[in-house]
Design a protein around this motif. Sequence first.
Motif, mmCIF file in Angstrom:
data_model
loop_
_atom_site.group_PDB
_atom_site.id
_atom_site.type_symbol
_atom_site.label_atom_id
_atom_site.label_comp_id
_atom_site.label_asym_id
_atom_site.label_seq_id
_atom_site.Cartn_x
_atom_site.Cartn_y
_atom_site.Cartn_z
ATOM 1 N N THR A 186 0.810 -1.227 0.000
ATOM 2 C CA THR A 186 0.000 0.000 0.000
ATOM 3 C C THR A 186 0.840 1.271 0.000
ATOM 4 O OG1 THR A 186 -0.142 -0.119 2.421
ATOM 5 C CG2 THR A 186 -1.954 -1.095 1.173
ATOM 6 N N GLY A 187 2.132 1.127 0.213
ATOM 7 C CA GLY A 187 3.009 2.295 0.137
ATOM 8 C C GLY A 187 3.429 2.885 1.457
ATOM 9 N N SER A 188 2.628 2.670 2.505
ATOM 10 C CA SER A 188 2.986 3.233 3.817
ATOM 11 C C SER A 188 2.129 2.622 4.912
ATOM 12 C CB SER A 188 2.798 4.754 3.827
ATOM 13 O OG SER A 188 1.412 5.091 3.791
ATOM 14 N N VAL A 189 2.603 2.788 6.139
ATOM 15 C CA VAL A 189 1.828 2.348 7.304
ATOM 16 C C VAL A 189 0.502 3.103 7.350
ATOM 17 C CG1 VAL A 189 1.729 2.363 9.819
ATOM 18 C CG2 VAL A 189 3.836 1.669 8.668
ATOM 19 N N ARG A 205 -9.593 -4.603 16.428
ATOM 20 C CA ARG A 205 -8.316 -3.935 16.638
ATOM 21 C C ARG A 205 -7.438 -4.093 15.398
ATOM 22 N NH1 ARG A 205 -6.706 -5.700 22.834
ATOM 23 N NH2 ARG A 205 -7.542 -3.847 23.857
ATOM 24 N N ILE A 206 -6.577 -3.123 15.206
ATOM 25 C CA ILE A 206 -5.594 -3.190 14.128
ATOM 26 C C ILE A 206 -4.204 -3.296 14.746
ATOM 27 C CG2 ILE A 206 -4.540 -1.973 12.188
ATOM 28 C CD1 ILE A 206 -7.226 -0.680 11.619
ATOM 29 N N ASP A 207 -3.507 -4.357 14.401
ATOM 30 C CA ASP A 207 -2.164 -4.644 14.898
ATOM 31 C C ASP A 207 -1.192 -4.428 13.741
ATOM 32 O OD1 ASP A 207 0.188 -5.760 15.907
ATOM 33 O OD2 ASP A 207 -0.812 -7.455 16.846
ATOM 34 N N VAL A 208 -0.225 -3.537 13.923
ATOM 35 C CA VAL A 208 0.711 -3.201 12.841
ATOM 36 C C VAL A 208 2.121 -3.646 13.213
ATOM 37 C CG1 VAL A 208 1.692 -1.362 11.420
ATOM 38 C CG2 VAL A 208 -0.701 -1.236 12.149
ATOM 39 N N GLU A 209 2.738 -4.407 12.319
ATOM 40 C CA GLU A 209 4.125 -4.832 12.501
ATOM 41 C C GLU A 209 5.059 -3.710 12.051
ATOM 42 O OE1 GLU A 209 5.601 -8.866 11.063
ATOM 43 O OE2 GLU A 209 6.533 -7.510 9.617
ATOM 44 N N VAL A 210 5.978 -3.305 12.926
ATOM 45 C CA VAL A 210 6.925 -2.242 12.583
ATOM 46 C C VAL A 210 8.350 -2.711 12.825
ATOM 47 C CG1 VAL A 210 5.231 -0.444 13.126
ATOM 48 C CG2 VAL A 210 6.856 -1.171 14.892
ATOM 49 N N ASP A 214 10.551 4.926 14.205
ATOM 50 C CA ASP A 214 9.824 5.840 13.314
ATOM 51 C C ASP A 214 8.567 5.191 12.742
ATOM 52 O OD1 ASP A 214 11.647 7.838 13.758
ATOM 53 O OD2 ASP A 214 12.849 7.404 11.969
ATOM 54 N N GLU A 215 8.661 3.925 12.375
ATOM 55 C CA GLU A 215 7.477 3.210 11.870
ATOM 56 C C GLU A 215 6.437 3.056 12.972
ATOM 57 O OE1 GLU A 215 8.248 -0.503 9.969
ATOM 58 O OE2 GLU A 215 9.031 0.422 8.147
ATOM 59 N N ALA A 216 6.903 2.853 14.199
ATOM 60 C CA ALA A 216 5.984 2.732 15.335
ATOM 61 C C ALA A 216 5.203 4.034 15.522
ATOM 62 C CB ALA A 216 6.742 2.378 16.605
ATOM 63 N N VAL A 217 5.886 5.144 15.446
ATOM 64 C CA VAL A 217 5.232 6.450 15.572
ATOM 65 C C VAL A 217 4.214 6.644 14.458
ATOM 66 C CG1 VAL A 217 5.585 8.947 15.437
ATOM 67 C CG2 VAL A 217 7.147 7.534 16.800
ATOM 68 N N GLU A 218 4.576 6.262 13.241
ATOM 69 C CA GLU A 218 3.662 6.388 12.112
ATOM 70 C C GLU A 218 2.405 5.552 12.344
ATOM 71 O OE1 GLU A 218 3.582 5.874 7.217
ATOM 72 O OE2 GLU A 218 5.377 5.321 8.353
ATOM 73 N N ALA A 219 2.585 4.343 12.893
ATOM 74 C CA ALA A 219 1.441 3.464 13.159
ATOM 75 C C ALA A 219 0.533 4.057 14.239
ATOM 76 C CB ALA A 219 1.931 2.081 13.571
ATOM 77 N N ILE A 220 1.133 4.617 15.272
ATOM 78 C CA ILE A 220 0.348 5.234 16.342
ATOM 79 C C ILE A 220 -0.434 6.427 15.804
ATOM 80 C CG2 ILE A 220 0.469 6.475 18.538
ATOM 81 C CD1 ILE A 220 3.011 4.748 19.134
ATOM 82 N N GLU A 221 0.224 7.256 15.043
ATOM 83 C CA GLU A 221 -0.436 8.438 14.473
ATOM 84 C C GLU A 221 -1.563 8.055 13.517
ATOM 85 O OE1 GLU A 221 2.870 10.507 12.760
ATOM 86 O OE2 GLU A 221 3.240 11.700 14.587
#
Length: 302
Positions: A186-189, A205-210, A214-221
Motif C-alpha cells: 500500500t506504500g505506507s503504514v 483492533r488493528i495490529d501493525v508490525e513495525v 519511526d514506523e511505530a510512531v507512524e502506526a500510532i499516528e
Amino acid sequence: MSTTIPIYANLLPPSWKVKVTSWLAEDCPSFDWGGFVVGEDIKRATLFCKSEGVLAGVPFFDEVFKQLDCKVHWNFREGEYLRSSTPGQKVKIAVATVEGPSRKILLGERVALNTLARCSGIATASSLFAQKARDAGYQGIVAGTRKTTPGFRDVEKYGMLVGGVDMHRYDLSSMVMLKDNHIWSTGSVKNAVASARSVCGFSLRIDVEVQSYDEAVEAIEAGADVIMLDNMEGETLISNAKRLKQEWSGKHKFLLESSGGIDIDNVKQGGHVDNSIDIISTSSIHQSTKHVDFSLKIDPSS
C-alpha cells in the motif's frame, strides 16, 4: 467465594465434531482389517501417560470415542500437570479408562492418542513458557501465534488456552494484522491502516508490525491499536518501548507487542521481557513442540 473451574470445551465451534469424523475417516478409509480380528467383545482399556505434562485435549479424545459408541472415564481434570509421584521414577500414570467394543476402541486409538499428545504438548510448552516469563518479572500478556497446522488449529489453539496463554488472533478474520507485505503493497503504514479501518470499522483492533521507532510512531499516528515491535530485542526493544509509552502517555491508547525469535531460553529481563511491553507473542509453544507420551492398553481380563 466459590471458584469455578473453566470448561474450555464450551468455547469450541459447532464444526469441531465434524472434524473428528473426518479424522476417523482419514485413518480408516476402507476396510478395517485389524478390527475384524478383535471383534465386538466389550473391553476396557486404560489410558496411560508416560511422560510429564499438562493434560489437554479431553473434549477431542472424548468425541472420538463417543462417535465410536465407547465411554471414557477420566481420573484427572483437564489442565492438571501429570508427573510421577516419586521423583526420578519413570512416569506411568493411569489417566482414564475407555470401555466399549474392542474393535471400536482400536479404531479410535491412534486418532485419539495423536490428538491428545499434540494438544497436551502445546499446553505443557505454553505453561512452562508463561511460568518462565512470570519468574522473570513479566506481568503482561503471553500469547501464541497463528502459525498453526492447517486443519488442526482448533486443537492447537485449545492447547494454548489450557496451558494458560492467550491464543492471540484465531484467524485472518479475528483481528486485523498488517505486516510488512501489507505496508509495502500500500506504500505506507498510514495507507495500510486507513484502508483497513475503512472496512473493519470500530469493532476490530488493528495490529501493525513495525521495524523501527519511526514506523511505530507512524502506526500510532495512523490510529493503530497494537504496535508489534518485530524482531527487536535487548536494549533496542526496551528503549523503544519505554520511549513510546512515555511520549504518547495520555495522547493515544495502544498496546506494544514484542514478537520474533522469542522462546523459553531467552524470555528474561534485558532480552524480550520488560513491563513497558504489553504482549509477548511466540510460535515456540506450538511449532516443533514435544508431544506428551500417551498409550492405550486393553485389559485382557476385561
